[in-house]
Design a protein around this motif. Structure first.
Motif, PDB file in Angstrom:
ATOM      1  N   GLN A 215       0.887  -1.147   0.014  1.00  0.00           N
ATOM      2  CA  GLN A 215      -0.081   0.189  -0.004  1.00  0.00           C
ATOM      3  C   GLN A 215       0.819   1.289   0.034  1.00  0.00           C
ATOM      4  O   GLN A 215       1.937   1.252   0.719  1.00  0.00           O
ATOM      5  N   ALA A 216       0.358   2.239  -0.517  1.00  0.00           N
ATOM      6  CA  ALA A 216       1.191   3.550  -0.687  1.00  0.00           C
ATOM      7  C   ALA A 216       0.516   4.182   0.703  1.00  0.00           C
ATOM      8  O   ALA A 216      -0.461   4.500   1.090  1.00  0.00           O
ATOM      9  N   VAL A 217       1.782   4.612   1.453  1.00  0.00           N
ATOM     10  CA  VAL A 217       1.532   5.241   2.942  1.00  0.00           C
ATOM     11  C   VAL A 217       1.839   6.596   3.070  1.00  0.00           C
ATOM     12  O   VAL A 217       1.700   7.336   4.066  1.00  0.00           O
ATOM     13  N   TYR A 218       2.568   7.187   1.883  1.00  0.00           N
ATOM     14  CA  TYR A 218       2.921   8.439   2.044  1.00  0.00           C
ATOM     15  C   TYR A 218       3.251   8.862   0.749  1.00  0.00           C
ATOM     16  O   TYR A 218       3.827   8.190  -0.016  1.00  0.00           O
ATOM     17  N   THR A 219       3.004   9.958   0.144  1.00  0.00           N
ATOM     18  CA  THR A 219       3.302  10.775  -0.888  1.00  0.00           C
ATOM     19  C   THR A 219       3.613  11.944  -0.711  1.00  0.00           C
ATOM     20  O   THR A 219       2.874  12.934   0.098  1.00  0.00           O
TER      21      THR A 219
END
Length: 238
Positions: A215-219
């Motif tokens: 999962q993408a947890v930060y951008t």
């Protein structure tokens, strides 16, 4: 830099057999960005690139390039639409010459981007010109990485997917690869790269997406990421 979204990934899921590897992953790449996917080993970085490229089927979610769905398309069709993929294991043809490897990658240019030609490639990678008539299998690991990138560029992609471009390379070669990637922005090329080397990413990228457990947890931008010690500690510290 244009704010046009080139590559949009939403709710992406993917499996290796019965084992789920991506869990509703979201990532958006805008024109001119160099987006780095960072995460621990096994976080899903390479899987993300393989799924976008159609090598691993996407189970759920959407994949769009310039608003056009590419989900379910064969990798060769995705390549023709505008995605270029440099795999982690390079996949050069060792018995063919460097020139033959480059010629195998040739695809027509794109109206809004400068065309990648042999001359342009040789200016960027002089060693490939010097050895162009020799077997690609005789190249060092770093030189093979250059050839793999160069062959993909000959396909004139709009978005370049780079999987672990610095892995296992000598510092001098890593420095050259970094300079090449940074030059892509001036060439109008948009890049999504998977990397475990955070220092390499901070040097070459404009933006960062951190992946954990598929999962993408930060951008955020590279500058924002530099000062976010909480994200680094929670998701990147071993």
């Amino acid at each position: 830099m244009s704010e046009q979204t080139l590559l949009a990934v939403q709710g992406l899921t993917a499996f290796y057999g019965t084992s789920q590897a991506l869990f509703g992953l979201d990532v958006t790449i805008k024109a001119g960005q160099i987006m780095a996917l960072i995460g621990r080993n096994g976080a899903g970085k390479s899987t993300t690139l393989r799924t976008i490229m159609g090598i691993l089927p996407a189970r759920d979610g959407t994949l769009k390039l310039r608003g056009q769905s590419i989900k379910g398309l064969a990798p060769y069709r995705i390549s023709r639409i505008g995605l270029g993929y440099v795999p982690e294991d390079r996949q050069i043809f060792p018995a063919h010459t460097i020139l033959e490897n480059l010629e195998l990658g040739i695809k027509p240019g794109r109206p809004d981007l400068p065309e990648w030609t042999l001359q342009r490639i040789y200016e960027m990678f002089p060693i490939l010109y010097e050895r162009r008539h020799g077997p690609a299998g005789y190249l060092s690991g770093g030189e093979q990485q250059m050839l793999s990138i160069a062959r993909t560029l000959m396909g004139n992609p709009e978005v370049l997917l780079l999987d672990e471009p610095s892995e296992g390379l000598a510092p001098l070669i890593v420095n050259h690869i970094a300079e090449v990637i940074m030059s892509f922005r001036e060439a109008g090329l948009t890049v999504l790269l998977s990397e475990q080397n955070m220092h390499f990413c901070l040097r070459v990228a404009t933006d960062v997406t951190v992946i954990s457990k598929g999962q993408a947890v930060y951008t955020g931008t590279v500058d924002e990421f530099r000062v976010n010690e909480d994200v680094k500690t929670r998701y990147l510290t071993v």
